[in-house]
Design an enzyme around this catalytic site. Structure first.
Site, PDB file in Angstrom:
ATOM      1  N   PHE A 106       1.548 -10.050  -3.968  1.00 41.41           N
ATOM      2  CA  PHE A 106       1.195  -9.273  -5.152  1.00 41.41           C
ATOM      3  C   PHE A 106       1.928  -7.934  -5.120  1.00 41.41           C
ATOM      4  O   PHE A 106       3.124  -7.881  -4.922  1.00 41.41           O
ATOM      5  CB  PHE A 106      -0.327  -9.120  -5.279  1.00 41.41           C
ATOM      6  N   SER A 107       1.243  -6.815  -5.277  1.00 37.06           N
ATOM      7  CA  SER A 107       1.927  -5.526  -5.453  1.00 37.06           C
ATOM      8  C   SER A 107       2.668  -5.058  -4.209  1.00 37.06           C
ATOM      9  O   SER A 107       3.538  -4.189  -4.307  1.00 37.06           O
ATOM     10  CB  SER A 107       0.933  -4.457  -5.908  1.00 37.06           C
ATOM     11  N   ALA A 108       2.342  -5.605  -3.059  1.00 38.52           N
ATOM     12  CA  ALA A 108       3.100  -5.226  -1.858  1.00 38.52           C
ATOM     13  C   ALA A 108       4.557  -5.654  -1.971  1.00 38.52           C
ATOM     14  O   ALA A 108       5.427  -5.124  -1.268  1.00 38.52           O
ATOM     15  CB  ALA A 108       2.468  -5.849  -0.617  1.00 38.52           C
TER      16      ALA A 108
END
Length: 204
Positions: A106-108
């Site tokens: 995801f946002s990582a």
């Protein structure tokens, strides 16, 4: 939340954490002797202990870590379950994670994506100041023609979010891109800072 022991020797939290982590730990066979990399076994053990301590919080069904030093693999391990020990997975067969188990970042993943975009610019394959529509013509619809790659990177593209989106759409690249093409921007001048959690990564 405080973790409470139960009679089975497990910790009740978000997941069940066994007292002994040996059975749910996997170590890849490509780790290099740390002394060849200017470190000691103790150095590697300190890092791995931090990972185990994080797992013991009960917040994550599985953790995986790979650390390279001087281009060689110092540590490549996993701990926990890929399936069967997460929230809502009671009764499912438990599958131990391995270093090869894929994880959805995801946002990582945004830092990785941004690095690759900057690498493309360094190689003169893209220009951050060009409009996204220069590379993806469909993006120009509904007033988005002049939104730049740089605005996407800096979360200033004016297409920060969708309303009432089905989470399953996140796994369908073509469908979410069509939603982005159809979106009307809230700002096209880069003056509006808003986290583009569900849009920026797909566009980049």
């Amino acid at each position: 939340m405080m973790a409470l022991p139960n009679p089975l020797g497990m910790i009740e939290n978000n997941i069940q954490v066994p007292k002994s982590l040996q059975d749910i730990t996997r170590i890849a066979d490509n780790e290099i002797n740390p002394e060849w990399l200017g470190l000691t076994e103790h150095d590697r053990d300190v890092i791995w202990k931090a990972v185990k301590d994080l797992y013991r919080t009960g917040a994550y069904p599985a953790l995986s870590i790979c650390i390279r030093r001087h281009g060689e693999i110092l540590l490549n391990r996993s701990i926990g379950h890929a399936k069967g020990n997460g929230p809502g997975e009671v009764g499912l067969e438990k599958v131990v994670a391995t270093p090869d188990t894929p994880f959805c970042l995801f946002s990582a993943s945004k830092a990785i994506t941004a690095m690759l975009i900057h690498l493309l610019e360094e190689r003169s394959q893209i220009n951050l100041m060009n409009p996204v529509s220069f590379y993806v013509p469909e993006f120009a619809a509904h007033g988005k023609k002049h939104i730049t790659v740089q605005q996407i990177l800096s979360h200033r593209a004016g297409i920060a979010s969708f309303k009432n989106i089905n989470p399953e759409v996140l796994f369908n690249h073509d469908e979410i891109m069509q939603l982005i093409y159809d979106a009307e921007p809230t700002d096209v001048h880069g003056r509006e800072l808003a986290y583009h959690a569900l849009t920026g990564g797909y566009v980049l």
